[in-house]
Design a protein around this motif. Structure first.
Motif, short mmCIF file in Angstrom:
data_model
loop_
_atom_site.label_atom_id
_atom_site.label_comp_id
_atom_site.label_asym_id
_atom_site.label_seq_id
_atom_site.Cartn_x
_atom_site.Cartn_y
_atom_site.Cartn_z
N ARG A 1 38.37 27.73 38.71
CA ARG A 1 38.94 28.99 38.23
C ARG A 1 38.50 30.16 39.10
NH1 ARG A 1 37.68 29.75 32.24
NH2 ARG A 1 38.83 31.67 32.56
N LEU A 2 37.26 30.12 39.56
CA LEU A 2 36.79 31.19 40.43
C LEU A 2 37.51 31.15 41.77
CD1 LEU A 2 32.98 30.95 39.60
CD2 LEU A 2 34.53 32.82 39.00
N LYS A 3 37.76 29.92 42.24
CA LYS A 3 38.48 29.77 43.52
C LYS A 3 39.89 30.32 43.40
CE LYS A 3 36.02 25.53 44.80
NZ LYS A 3 36.15 24.06 44.90
N GLY B 1 40.88 32.39 41.21
CA GLY B 1 40.77 33.83 40.94
C GLY B 1 40.74 34.62 42.23
N LEU B 2 39.95 34.18 43.21
CA LEU B 2 39.90 34.92 44.47
C LEU B 2 41.25 34.85 45.17
CD1 LEU B 2 38.41 36.63 46.52
CD2 LEU B 2 37.57 34.55 47.61
N GLU C 1 44.12 34.73 43.80
CA GLU C 1 44.97 35.71 43.12
C GLU C 1 44.74 37.12 43.65
OE1 GLU C 1 47.40 35.75 40.68
OE2 GLU C 1 47.45 33.57 40.89
#
Lengths: 194, 348
Positions: free
Chosen positions: B27-29, B31-32, B34
């Motif tokens: 999700r963090l990956k 997120g970036l 995005e």
């Protein structure tokens, strides 16, 4: 205001699509804002995450910076991450131009690079239990003025703050399924009208 | 749709990874990825180019020793950039810094992760290190972007953990034709999936050579589960506008900004104190461009592409951006490149 507020999402670059989707789910009408004249008639505005340096570059054109400056000083605005940086009074690492409408100091990328991005869950002043907070290369609020209300923290640092009809987060509520922060902003928009 | 496909993608990929804790990291990956949407990612070979890119409004820079146009003309084995160069660029850029690892070269990727780069590009621009396997990208906390020419290739990379796909195009040519071809192909194949019945999707997975779960997800959502960017031959503001209108969510510009004819970089350097000490310039000139014309040309191209990428639907602004460019870039027609010299056929 008609039953559905018209919320603008600054769409110069970044996570504007997901914000628009979140707001639509909560019943707002949404307009993506890419030119200054599109600010007219909005009940509120979301400035999303992305790269604040890129935003500033685009705002240099066609009187956009001044139009947005006037908007955030008079209308409900919610800034996340890069948006929070633009609303701050002082920006560090490096110093850069900002609207200064919130009396806070923000340090860019203060928690580290992408490998230090994190998903945390903490209690907030909002009802409904702990809130998931997604931090991506996040800025840090290093100082808040006396009139700023702190709604959530990351460790000792404020992470969600409010002042009158302005809301700012150093995390990304649009990347979680929890809609409380967006709902709070819509409530603030509604309140500003009544 | 965006968040739902994002979360769906995370779910499927976490499942693929047997719940080894990939989900939060994924999700963090994503997120970036995005956060980079709607922007321009620029190849830079030194600190001064990184500064120009950031000042022009790039959302990220790709640190590398030679841009594709130089690799193409100079030949030899192209590898991960020297960590010293990457660290130097990371020290000055406030925007995310990406760097390239060779296809399958997980040790280069480990080095890049340890340096703290924000995104790793497992790239066909470099010489492949493995002719069978790509990197297991789930094994990293740093997000990866990978190239693809068609839907099957894109989904195989996503299954391996890529958080962003870019169409390959043909790097270092200044010729956008292959970027267009690959983007059209992926978009067409996605559209075709959306009209298939459930029972047809199993065969579609076989045809595309991609995991059924991902094929099904694309069929239901009508888009890739990760952001889809465009690269490979984008050289002008109108090229950027074209790719955005065809469905790209962001563009990578490689050789298009800092190169001039003959695969030579423009001189964007500023006179330094040391230059004055050895008499190369006067003390007054320190901090001034060594070659004002070439620096101005690079700045004008960088700014113009950023402007056209935002206003891709507004031909007047794309015209304004195009007009502001000083000089022109000479391209290498992709059709003139022999099959064996194509970069896009690397990776499978």
């Amino acid at each position: 205001m008609s039953s559905a507020p018209l919320i603008g999402v600054l769409a110069l670059q970044g996570a504007y699509d997901i914000h628009a989707e979140r707001l639509t789910e909560l019943g707002a009408s949404v307009r993506l804002v890419r030119r200054p004249e599109q600010l007219a008639g909005l009940d509120g505005l979301v400035i999303p995450g992305g790269e604040s340096t890129t935003f500033l570059k685009h705002l240099e054109r066609a009187g956009f910076y001044d139009a947005l400056d006037e908007f955030v000083h008079t209308k409900p605005t919610f800034g996340t991450c890069a948006g929070c940086i633009l609303l701050a009074k002082d920006v560090a690492n490096p110093t850069q131009r900002s609207f200064g409408v919130l009396d806070i100091a923000v340090e860019r990328n203060a928690y580290g690079r992408q490998n230090d991005s994190a998903i945390l869950s903490t209690e907030t002043t909002l009802p409904g239990g702990p809130m998931e907070m997604v931090f991506i290369r996040a800025p840090r609020i290093s100082r808040v003025g006396e009139d700023i209300e702190i709604l959530a923290r990351r460790g000792d640092d404020p992470a969600l703050i409010r002042k009158d009809s302005l809301l700012a987060a150093t995390f990304h509520p649009e990347l979680s399924t929890d809609t409380r922060v967006h709902q709070l902003f819509l409530d603030m928009v509604h309140q500003a009208h009544s | 749709m965006v968040i739902s496909s994002l979360l769906q993608g995370e779910f499927a990929m976490a499942q693929e990874n047997n719940g080894t804790g990939a989900a939060p990291s994924l999700r963090l990956k994503l997120g970036l990825a995005e956060m980079l949407k709607g922007g321009v990612i620029m190849d830079v070979m030194n600190v001064e180019q990184a500064r120009i890119a950031e000042e022009a409004g790039a959302v990220a820079v790709m640190a590398l020793e030679r841009v594709p146009a130089m690799i193409r003309s100079e030949g030899g084995v192209a590898r991960m950039a020297n960590p010293k160069l990457i660290k130097g660029i990371m020290a000055v850029a406030t925007i995310p810094v990406m760097a390239k690892a060779r296809i399958g070269h997980f040790a280069e990727a480990q080095v890049l992760q340890s340096l703290g780069v924000d995104f790793i590009d497992e790239s066909e621009v470099l010489t492949p290190a493995d002719e069978v396997y790509h990197i297991d990208k789930h094994a990293f906390t740093t997000p990866f972007v990978c190239g693809a020419r068609n839907l099957g290739e894109a989904l195989r990379r996503i299954a391996e953990g890529a958080a962003m796909i870019r169409t390959k195009g043909e790097p270092g040519t200044g010729d956008v034709v292959h970027a267009v071809q690959h983007m059209r192909q992926i978009v067409r194949e996605i559209k075709a999936l959306t009209v298939l019945g459930d029972e047809e999707l199993y065969n579609a997975a076989k045809v595309h050579g991609a995991p059924y779960e991902l094929v099904r997800m694309v069929a239901k959502s009508g888009k890739l589960p990760v952001p889809n960017f465009s690269a490979g031959g984008i050289a002008t503001p109108a090229d950027a506008a074209l790719m955005m209108q065809l469905g790209a969510e962001t563009v990578f510009v490689g050789s298009g900004i800092f190169m001039k004819d003959g695969a030579k970089p423009l001189d964007v350097e500023l006179w330094a104190k040391q230059d004055a000490e050895v008499g190369l310039c006067t003390s007054k000139e320190v901090g001034q461009p060594r070659n004002p014309e070439e620096r101005a040309e690079a700045v004008s191209r960088a700014k113009a592409i950023v402007l056209a990428t935002l206003h891709f639907n507004d031909p007047k602004i794309v015209a304004e951006a195009s007009e502001a460019i000083i000089g022109s870039m000479k391209g290498l027609a992709a059709a003139a490149i022999e099959e064996k010299n194509l970069m896009q056929t690397r990776g499978w």
